[in-house]
Design an enzyme around this catalytic site. Structure first.
Site, PDB file in Angstrom:
ATOM      1  N   GLU A  43       0.844  -1.194   0.000  1.00 37.06           N
ATOM      2  CA  GLU A  43       0.000   0.000   0.000  1.00 37.06           C
ATOM      3  C   GLU A  43       0.881   1.247   0.000  1.00 37.06           C
ATOM      4  O   GLU A  43       1.897   1.304   0.676  1.00 37.06           O
ATOM      5  CB  GLU A  43      -0.912  -0.007   1.232  1.00 37.06           C
ATOM      6  CG  GLU A  43      -1.865   1.181   1.281  1.00 37.06           C
ATOM      7  CD  GLU A  43      -2.787   1.165   2.495  1.00 37.06           C
ATOM      8  OE1 GLU A  43      -3.844   1.805   2.430  1.00 37.06           O
ATOM      9  OE2 GLU A  43      -2.445   0.515   3.502  1.00 37.06           O
ATOM     10  N   LYS A 112      -9.922   1.726  -2.816  1.00 37.67           N
ATOM     11  CA  LYS A 112     -10.220   1.270  -1.455  1.00 37.67           C
ATOM     12  C   LYS A 112     -11.650   1.647  -1.066  1.00 37.67           C
ATOM     13  O   LYS A 112     -12.028   2.817  -1.086  1.00 37.67           O
ATOM     14  CB  LYS A 112      -9.208   1.893  -0.493  1.00 37.67           C
ATOM     15  CG  LYS A 112      -9.246   1.371   0.927  1.00 37.67           C
ATOM     16  CD  LYS A 112      -8.085   2.010   1.700  1.00 37.67           C
ATOM     17  CE  LYS A 112      -7.915   1.429   3.088  1.00 37.67           C
ATOM     18  NZ  LYS A 112      -6.717   2.028   3.757  1.00 37.67           N
ATOM     19  N   CYS A 153      -5.784  -2.980   2.667  1.00 38.67           N
ATOM     20  CA  CYS A 153      -5.589  -2.740   4.102  1.00 38.67           C
ATOM     21  C   CYS A 153      -6.878  -2.892   4.924  1.00 38.67           C
ATOM     22  O   CYS A 153      -7.304  -3.993   5.219  1.00 38.67           O
ATOM     23  CB  CYS A 153      -4.959  -1.358   4.296  1.00 38.67           C
ATOM     24  SG  CYS A 153      -4.180  -1.132   5.925  1.00 38.67           S
TER      25      CYS A 153
END
Length: 276
Positions: A43, A112, A153
């Site tokens: 990331e 995301k 994440c």
């Protein structure tokens, strides 16, 4: 093909974008020489992680960083999961993962979905939503080996995303991620093993290397977990490449031995995708 080599690049991130990209490409080449067919970056591989950095480092896709990824994917003839970068589009910023095929083509782009907004008193407070906008779609891509589902994440905390990917035929889930020194030791491995066992898939996470001087200190420990919940490979905190040979026969055996997909009570419950 029933097996292939996966590589996760745990990159040390600096404040100089061009250096980060150059070093990432160097590690990608090294992974390819070791037989990796799918390679993932961490990331925010081209930028320090933090709300104050996202606007400064943001790029269009395609753009400077992703063009380099396209070129190195083609050079090495690999599938390249480009970790994530801050992406600018139509006046908004996103935390975005771009995936490139062996011919350099952009195969997938994932923004995301779940933004990292947490407040653990006395330990960590962070709000991605101060600068970033959430994505609103799922993203998978096909390889000759298997179908791959993408998350970033904090997305790993949401079991529904992984379940939907499994329903869509994914056998490998990849989460570029940067957990921290509060959530990392408590939840990083636990969540990976949970998603793997719940959905009988391989789960891989690619973290930045730890930098104790950074404003946000990443946990590190990039990991590969098999569908039985076993950790196959795991980095420490330092810069490294993690390799794991993914055995899809093992996945098929586990699904046959414990056939949870056939045993689900769809007459009683369901996890469904409301938007493609």
């Amino acid at each position: 093909m029933t097996s292939f080599r996966l590589a996760l690049i745990q990159l040390q991130i600096s404040s100089i974008k061009s250096d980060n990209v150059t070093r990432a490409c160097s590690f990608i080449r090294e992974a390819a020489t070791q037989g990796a067919k799918i390679v993932s970056l961490p990331e925010c591989f081209n930028s320090p992680y933090g709300a104050k950095y996202f606007p400064e480092y943001a790029e269009k896709i395609p753009g400077e960083s992703t063009q380099k990824l396209s070129e190195v994917a083609k050079e090495c003839s690999i599938y390249l999961i480009g970790g994530s970068i801050p992406e600018e589009d139509a006046g908004k910023l996103y935390n975005t993962c771009a995936v490139f095929g062996p011919d350099g083509t952009l195969l997938a782009k994932y923004r995301k979905i779940h933004l990292f907004d947490i407040d653990v008193p006395g330990k960590i407070t962070f709000q991605e939503s101060k600068t970033l906008s959430p994505g609103d779609s799922f993203s998978t891509f096909d390889t000759p080996y298997c179908r791959v589902g993408l998350g970033i994440c904090y997305d790993m905390r949401f079991a529904e995303l992984a379940q939907i990917y499994a329903q869509r035929g994914c056998q490998l889930l990849v989460y570029p991620g940067a957990f921290n020194l509060t959530t990392g030791p408590a939840h990083w491995e636990l969540l990976q093993r949970s998603r793997a066992v719940d959905n009988q898939v391989y789960v891989a996470t690619a973290s930045p290397a730890r930098d104790d001087k950074a404003s946000y200190v990443a946990w590190g420990h990039s990991t590969v977990v098999n569908p039985w919940g076993e950790v196959l490979a795991k980095a420490g905190t330092e810069e490294a490449i993690v390799y794991s040979d993914i055995d899809l026969k093992k996945l098929a055996e586990i699904r046959q031995q414990i056939p949870v997909f056939r045993q689900k009570r769809s007459d009683l419950y369901a996890v469904e995708m409301k938007k493609p």
